[in-house]
Motif scaffolding. Sequence first.
Motif, PDB file in Angstrom:
ATOM      1  N   GLU A  23      10.468  -3.102  -1.867  1.00 48.94           N
ATOM      2  CA  GLU A  23       9.245  -3.672  -0.842  1.00 48.94           C
ATOM      3  C   GLU A  23       9.009  -2.382   0.267  1.00 48.94           C
ATOM      4  N   LEU A  24      10.143  -1.459   0.136  1.00 46.14           N
ATOM      5  CA  LEU A  24      10.043  -0.441   1.187  1.00 46.14           C
ATOM      6  C   LEU A  24       9.218   0.929   0.643  1.00 46.14           C
ATOM      7  N   PHE A  25       8.366   0.648  -0.495  1.00 42.02           N
ATOM      8  CA  PHE A  25       7.785   1.471  -1.198  1.00 42.02           C
ATOM      9  C   PHE A  25       6.435   1.959  -0.371  1.00 42.02           C
ATOM     10  N   PRO A  26       6.357   3.193   0.111  1.00 40.93           N
ATOM     11  CA  PRO A  26       5.316   3.487   1.024  1.00 40.93           C
ATOM     12  C   PRO A  26       3.966   3.138   0.555  1.00 40.93           C
ATOM     13  N   ASN A  27       3.022   2.755   1.380  1.00 40.40           N
ATOM     14  CA  ASN A  27       1.783   2.702   1.395  1.00 40.40           C
ATOM     15  C   ASN A  27       1.120   3.775   1.361  1.00 40.40           C
ATOM     16  N   ILE A  36       4.989  -1.381   1.839  1.00 47.80           N
ATOM     17  CA  ILE A  36       4.031  -2.486   1.105  1.00 47.80           C
ATOM     18  C   ILE A  36       4.434  -3.774   1.578  1.00 47.80           C
ATOM     19  N   LEU A  37       5.527  -3.994   1.959  1.00 48.51           N
ATOM     20  CA  LEU A  37       5.928  -5.184   2.531  1.00 48.51           C
ATOM     21  C   LEU A  37       5.169  -5.525   3.710  1.00 48.51           C
ATOM     22  N   MET A  38       4.719  -4.514   4.606  1.00 45.87           N
ATOM     23  CA  MET A  38       4.048  -4.878   5.643  1.00 45.87           C
ATOM     24  C   MET A  38       2.555  -5.330   5.530  1.00 45.87           C
ATOM     25  N   TYR A 230      -6.077  -9.660  -6.175  1.00 45.47           N
ATOM     26  CA  TYR A 230      -4.564  -9.799  -5.837  1.00 45.47           C
ATOM     27  C   TYR A 230      -4.028  -8.659  -6.841  1.00 45.47           C
ATOM     28  N   ARG A 231      -3.186  -7.852  -6.444  1.00 46.42           N
ATOM     29  CA  ARG A 231      -2.457  -6.824  -7.110  1.00 46.42           C
ATOM     30  C   ARG A 231      -0.998  -6.631  -6.781  1.00 46.42           C
ATOM     31  N   ASP A 232      -0.302  -6.947  -8.089  1.00 43.59           N
ATOM     32  CA  ASP A 232       1.125  -6.926  -8.127  1.00 43.59           C
ATOM     33  C   ASP A 232       1.673  -5.606  -8.175  1.00 43.59           C
ATOM     34  N   LEU A 233       2.367  -4.890  -6.994  1.00 44.93           N
ATOM     35  CA  LEU A 233       2.873  -3.621  -7.097  1.00 44.93           C
ATOM     36  C   LEU A 233       4.104  -3.495  -7.788  1.00 44.93           C
ATOM     37  N   ILE A 239       1.019   0.642  -9.268  1.00 41.66           N
ATOM     38  CA  ILE A 239       1.220   1.743  -8.291  1.00 41.66           C
ATOM     39  C   ILE A 239       0.229   2.678  -8.485  1.00 41.66           C
ATOM     40  N   ARG A 240       0.294   3.409  -9.492  1.00 46.02           N
ATOM     41  CA  ARG A 240      -0.613   4.492  -9.966  1.00 46.02           C
ATOM     42  C   ARG A 240      -2.192   3.933  -9.682  1.00 46.02           C
ATOM     43  N   LEU A 241      -2.600   3.144 -10.301  1.00 43.46           N
ATOM     44  CA  LEU A 241      -3.903   2.453 -10.255  1.00 43.46           C
ATOM     45  C   LEU A 241      -4.402   2.123  -8.758  1.00 43.46           C
ATOM     46  N   TRP A 242      -3.420   1.499  -7.984  1.00 49.96           N
ATOM     47  CA  TRP A 242      -3.765   1.103  -6.655  1.00 49.96           C
ATOM     48  C   TRP A 242      -3.780   2.575  -6.030  1.00 49.96           C
TER      49      TRP A 242
END
Length: 246
Positions: A23-27, A36-38, A230-233, A239-242
């Motif tokens: 959940e703390l993976f960076p935007n 991303i949690l934010m 809706y994108r599940d990361l 994540i790569r596509l996002w």
Amino acid sequence: MEPVGLIPCAGKGSRLSLPFSKELFPNVHTTSYSPILMYTINAMKEAGIRHLVITVNPDKSDIIKFLGNGSKWGVTLSYCVHAQPRSLPESIDEAYHLIVDKTVAFAMPDTYVQPANFLRKLVISHREDPTREVTLGCFQTDNPSKFGMVDFVEDSGKVLAVYDKPASSTLQWMWGAMVWNPSFAESIHQFVKQKNAGNSSSKELILSDALASLIEQRKVNAHRFHHGRYRDLGTYDEIRLWSKNE
């Protein structure tokens, strides 16, 4: 009744196997660090929700350290520790004592959802119909095997069934968020209690199964976001596509 926000962060994150909570993976689209949690926290703030409940497992103290009591973000945070994370219904039930008498806005912590005000729209939609107990925020997908697929009456939005991660499906809409009345928290509590009573099976409990009785009573509605996304990361591919805005 002002809703309380519920964000389940008790999962093990085994799909990514990061040295920190997923959940703390960076935007990757911001110039300074923002996890991303934010996305989910900000969506709840935009919906006017100021008390958020977060479920965590004992290995996710980094989430608590980063978010603190929530004052930095303009919210109040409560944490519930799910000592043995097994399933989403059990993670939700860890917060039973905080949500049992509340309307709950529920969203996942590792997702990118558009429009940004999806939760506000979902809360408003839920309030419009006093006969419903649960409102599902639904988004179109071409990958049904990853989501809970929703069958509903086209005109009224009344949900007929939810199928969890079918190998294939002709259904086009998946649920990605929920708003529910206090009765559903009680339903989840009883569902978890009954399923775990004398049950040594390791089979994962499914949240859509806890919805079954309310669906039969036609008390669950689908609110469709026709232009939403809706994108599940939760995987590196997503994540790569996002990161490429694909």
